[in-house]
Design a protein around this motif. Sequence first.
Motif, PDB file in Angstrom:
ATOM      1  N   GLY A 128       0.638  -1.282  -0.056  1.00 31.38           N
ATOM      2  CA  GLY A 128       0.043  -0.027   0.050  1.00 31.38           C
ATOM      3  C   GLY A 128       0.868   1.293   0.013  1.00 31.38           C
ATOM      4  N   PRO A 129       1.802   1.580   0.776  1.00 29.82           N
ATOM      5  CA  PRO A 129       2.869   2.639   0.827  1.00 29.82           C
ATOM      6  C   PRO A 129       3.351   3.003  -0.591  1.00 29.82           C
ATOM      7  CG  PRO A 129       3.218   1.307   2.751  1.00 29.82           C
ATOM      8  CD  PRO A 129       2.248   0.587   1.933  1.00 29.82           C
ATOM      9  N   SER A 130       3.642   2.017  -1.223  1.00 31.06           N
ATOM     10  CA  SER A 130       4.291   2.123  -2.456  1.00 31.06           C
ATOM     11  C   SER A 130       3.172   2.750  -3.653  1.00 31.06           C
ATOM     12  CB  SER A 130       4.863   0.806  -3.200  1.00 31.06           C
ATOM     13  OG  SER A 130       5.997   0.528  -2.388  1.00 31.06           O
ATOM     14  N   LEU A 131       2.130   2.215  -3.371  1.00 31.08           N
ATOM     15  CA  LEU A 131       0.939   2.652  -4.211  1.00 31.08           C
ATOM     16  C   LEU A 131       0.689   4.024  -4.035  1.00 31.08           C
ATOM     17  CD1 LEU A 131       0.926  -0.673  -5.204  1.00 31.08           C
ATOM     18  CD2 LEU A 131      -1.713  -0.012  -5.434  1.00 31.08           C
ATOM     19  N   ARG A 132       0.661   4.360  -2.494  1.00 29.92           N
ATOM     20  CA  ARG A 132       0.169   5.540  -2.495  1.00 29.92           C
ATOM     21  C   ARG A 132       1.219   6.781  -2.724  1.00 29.92           C
ATOM     22  NH1 ARG A 132      -1.435   2.582   2.217  1.00 29.92           N
ATOM     23  NH2 ARG A 132      -3.686   2.153   2.206  1.00 29.92           N
ATOM     24  N   GLU A 133       2.531   6.210  -2.747  1.00 28.52           N
ATOM     25  CA  GLU A 133       3.482   7.097  -3.228  1.00 28.52           C
ATOM     26  C   GLU A 133       3.511   7.550  -4.775  1.00 28.52           C
ATOM     27  OE1 GLU A 133       7.358   5.536  -2.396  1.00 28.52           O
ATOM     28  OE2 GLU A 133       6.947   5.597  -0.240  1.00 28.52           O
ATOM     29  N   ALA A 134       2.513   6.562  -5.444  1.00 30.81           N
ATOM     30  CA  ALA A 134       2.465   6.617  -6.969  1.00 30.81           C
ATOM     31  C   ALA A 134       1.102   7.314  -7.238  1.00 30.81           C
ATOM     32  CB  ALA A 134       2.566   5.208  -7.563  1.00 30.81           C
TER      33      ALA A 134
END
Length: 332
Positions: A128-134
């Motif tokens: 989730g954190p990586s998706l939110r960064e994107a």
Amino acid sequence: MKFTKFATTCALALGVMSSTAFAETTLKLATVAPLSSPWGQWAQGVAKKIEEESGGEMKIEVIGDAQLGDEQTILRQGMKGRVDLVLVSNIPLSLIGQEMDLVSSPFLYDSVEQGSCVAFNHLSEILGPSLREARLEPLTWMEVGNYIVFSKDEARTPSALEGRKVRVAATTADELFARKIGAVGVPMGTSDTIPALQTGNVEAAFLPGVFGIAIGTHKVAPNVTVSNHTRLIGTVAVSQRSYNKLSDQEKEWLSAFTEGGAALSAAVLGAEGALLGKLEGAGLPVARLSDEEAAEWRASADGLREELAEQLGPKAVSILEQINAAKVACGS
């Protein structure tokens, strides 16, 4: 004269009130999946549920059959806010960061149940954190299915593919696995696979079973090996640009995607068995592996995900550690 003005004013006011009362939010969901496929039907079913629960105040327009481009294109559009929702496999997520490829490492899970548990109980926390960064907000994770082999000639074991050109996804995990088994991995999108098999640019293809059968891969590469060597998952994510404009109530309506993910996974896994049985019934050579053959496939990936994580860097090593911890929490 005054009455006419009064009537006109009232009519205008009623018109404004009417348009406000019937205001609706329409979001576009893009996917490469055919609308007739399990993913397309599921997305349309969730869209219908949202429309009903919202009393028509929220509508989801499902745009399938790759009408808006391949998965990489769709994902980019979601990240930029040019499309509201995306339904994609984990393959294009390497656009966000190559460490995401770890999720499609061969033989990552010890069982179907363990894979489902990790996907629905842990992946949002891990990825989730990586998706939110994107600039994407994940709503659910879902089943894409097991990779099997479609080939022109029989390929019951990985050694049978040595030196042969095999379609793989454009991910470091797929390309590394092809090298491990001695095949010539040819990265390409799903839409290019059947033409490549027809022209001989590749002799075999790794594809998710349901998707591969749905697009007719078995018609040009009729030898099907049920290797189940990689289990693909996918996500429905909403563009943060769109998400931030929604009311709390609208966000709650979107949770229908979250609630429906597990049901889709069960449907896809069930469809795999049914479609393979249908191919067998039609007389196609479907190779169901012996214990020895299955062990050879699994052994061919020994050490691959650790090697891949080291190759991709510290963030990938951390993600692999989290996946391994989730597997322990889920049991075998």
